[in-house]
Write a protein that holds these residues in place. Structure first.
Motif, PDB file in Angstrom:
ATOM      1  N   GLN A   5       0.844  -1.185   0.000  1.00  0.00           N
ATOM      2  CA  GLN A   5       0.000   0.000   0.000  1.00  0.00           C
ATOM      3  C   GLN A   5       0.886   1.244   0.000  1.00  0.00           C
ATOM      4  O   GLN A   5       1.952   1.245   0.614  1.00  0.00           O
ATOM      5  N   LEU A   6       0.433   2.283  -0.686  1.00  0.00           N
ATOM      6  CA  LEU A   6       1.194   3.519  -0.808  1.00  0.00           C
ATOM      7  C   LEU A   6       0.388   4.667  -0.232  1.00  0.00           C
ATOM      8  O   LEU A   6      -0.805   4.786  -0.501  1.00  0.00           O
ATOM      9  N   VAL A   7       1.064   5.533   0.522  1.00  0.00           N
ATOM     10  CA  VAL A   7       0.402   6.703   1.106  1.00  0.00           C
ATOM     11  C   VAL A   7       1.233   7.930   0.787  1.00  0.00           C
ATOM     12  O   VAL A   7       2.418   8.001   1.149  1.00  0.00           O
ATOM     13  N   GLU A   8       0.599   8.892   0.092  1.00  0.00           N
ATOM     14  CA  GLU A   8       1.281  10.139  -0.242  1.00  0.00           C
ATOM     15  C   GLU A   8       0.985  11.207   0.803  1.00  0.00           C
ATOM     16  O   GLU A   8      -0.054  11.183   1.468  1.00  0.00           O
ATOM     17  N   SER A   9       1.892  12.148   0.906  1.00  0.00           N
ATOM     18  CA  SER A   9       1.685  13.311   1.768  1.00  0.00           C
ATOM     19  C   SER A   9       2.491  14.476   1.226  1.00  0.00           C
ATOM     20  O   SER A   9       3.389  14.289   0.395  1.00  0.00           O
ATOM     21  N   GLY A  10       2.159  15.681   1.695  1.00  0.00           N
ATOM     22  CA  GLY A  10       2.951  16.852   1.349  1.00  0.00           C
ATOM     23  C   GLY A  10       2.347  17.782   0.332  1.00  0.00           C
ATOM     24  O   GLY A  10       2.938  18.822   0.016  1.00  0.00           O
TER      25      GLY A  10
END
Length: 123
Positions: free
Chosen positions: A3-8
């Protein structure tokens, strides 16, 4: 399943900078390459940059070369430093990962995608 989680993501004025991060819920040996794509309103998703987990090789789209820098910041962490942002960089930015091969500019080569993070550049 990785699973991938982006932020920023966020709102920035033209000429400003943002740093996006993507964390993968996978251990070493599963990931082979990771990349960033973006989709502006009314447009198709397009390639931004990619990095190989095996040899560190990099790939950039022409329209971000010299402004964006992709990096691996940890075992499962990838970042995209975006400088000199322009209004046409406004898009939802997606993190993607593949478990075989190397860097690729083609969406179909990536098996796992994050949910996306909005980047808005005001003029």
């Amino acid at each position: 399943q990785v699973q991938l989680v982006e932020s920023g993501g966020g709102l920035v004025q033209a000429g400003g900078s943002l740093r996006l991060s993507c964390t993968a819920s996978a251990s070493e040996g599963v990931l082979r390459a990771m990349g960033w794509f973006r989709q502006a309103p009314g447009k198709e998703r397009e390639f931004v940059a990619a990095i190989s987990w095996r040899d560190g090789s990099l790939a950039y789209a022409d329209y971000v070369k010299g402004r964006f820098t992709i990096s691996r910041d940890g075992e499962n962490l990838m970042s995209l430093q975006m400088n000199s942002l322009k209004p046409h960089d406004t898009a939802v930015y997606y993190c993607a990962a593949r478990s075989w091969g190397s860097t690729s500019q083609y969406e179909a080569d990536y098996q796992v995608w994050g949910q996306g993070t909005q980047v808005t550049v005001s003029s």
